[in-house]
Design a protein around this motif. Structure first.
Motif, PDB file in Angstrom:
ATOM      1  N   CYS A  15      67.468  41.351   0.775  1.00 55.82           N
ATOM      2  CA  CYS A  15      67.529  40.636   1.941  1.00 55.82           C
ATOM      3  C   CYS A  15      68.613  39.486   1.796  1.00 55.82           C
ATOM      4  O   CYS A  15      68.411  38.711   1.054  1.00 55.82           O
ATOM      5  N   CYS A  19      65.853  36.176   2.500  1.00 55.76           N
ATOM      6  CA  CYS A  19      64.970  35.597   1.426  1.00 55.76           C
ATOM      7  C   CYS A  19      65.237  36.180   0.065  1.00 55.76           C
ATOM      8  O   CYS A  19      64.570  35.913  -0.800  1.00 55.76           O
ATOM      9  N   CYS A  71      63.161  43.714   6.432  1.00 52.31           N
ATOM     10  CA  CYS A  71      62.910  43.255   5.277  1.00 52.31           C
ATOM     11  C   CYS A  71      61.286  43.119   5.311  1.00 52.31           C
ATOM     12  O   CYS A  71      60.774  42.637   6.349  1.00 52.31           O
ATOM     13  N   CYS A 109      60.529  39.089   5.282  1.00 50.94           N
ATOM     14  CA  CYS A 109      60.658  38.156   6.359  1.00 50.94           C
ATOM     15  C   CYS A 109      61.006  38.891   7.913  1.00 50.94           C
ATOM     16  O   CYS A 109      61.332  37.947   8.808  1.00 50.94           O
TER      17      CYS A 109
HETATM   18 ZN   LIG Z   1      63.791  38.805   3.896  1.00 49.89          ZN
END
Ligand SMILES: [Zn+2]
Length: 110
Positions: free
Chosen positions: A80, A83, A94, A97
């Motif tokens: 990702c 994050c 993701c 997030c």
């Molecule tokens: Zn993420």
């Protein structure tokens, strides 16, 4: 209704729900409210969020979707950009997030 998937990681369970739902199956979540009620007297760790498939006839196909989603064997994991969590190849968002999977980076552009 049949229980399709459960995990102590409710973000992952939510992701599974999204994937199965977007594949065209009717699903519902159980225990979602309890799990998000952190800070109360009862430990939220005792309750796992569950994904249920509404129509029993869908169970076999929906389970394939779950297995494909959980399996990273059929492609490259991706990291990702937001994050830095690793995601399985079949994850379009993701799991952590919900940021969209980035486009394949083209090394020729450097
Ligand atoms: Zn993420």
């Amino acid at each position: 209704m049949k229980l399709l998937y459960t995990n102590d990681d409710q973000l992952l369970v939510g992701h599974i729900r999204n994937v199965v739902e977007s594949a065209g199956f009717d699903v519902c979540l159980k225990n979602e409210i309890l799990s998000s009620a952190a800070g109360g007297g009862a430990s939220p760790l005792d309750v796992w969020v569950e994904v249920w498939v509404v129509h029993d006839n869908d169970y076999g196909e929906a389970m394939k979707v779950v297995e494909n989603t959980l399996s990273a064997d059929d492609g490259q994991e991706w990291e990702c950009s937001n994050c830095k969590e690793p995601n399985g190849a079949s994850f379009m968002l993701c799991w952590n997030c919900q940021v969209e999977k980035p486009q394949i980076q083209n090394s020729l552009m450097i």
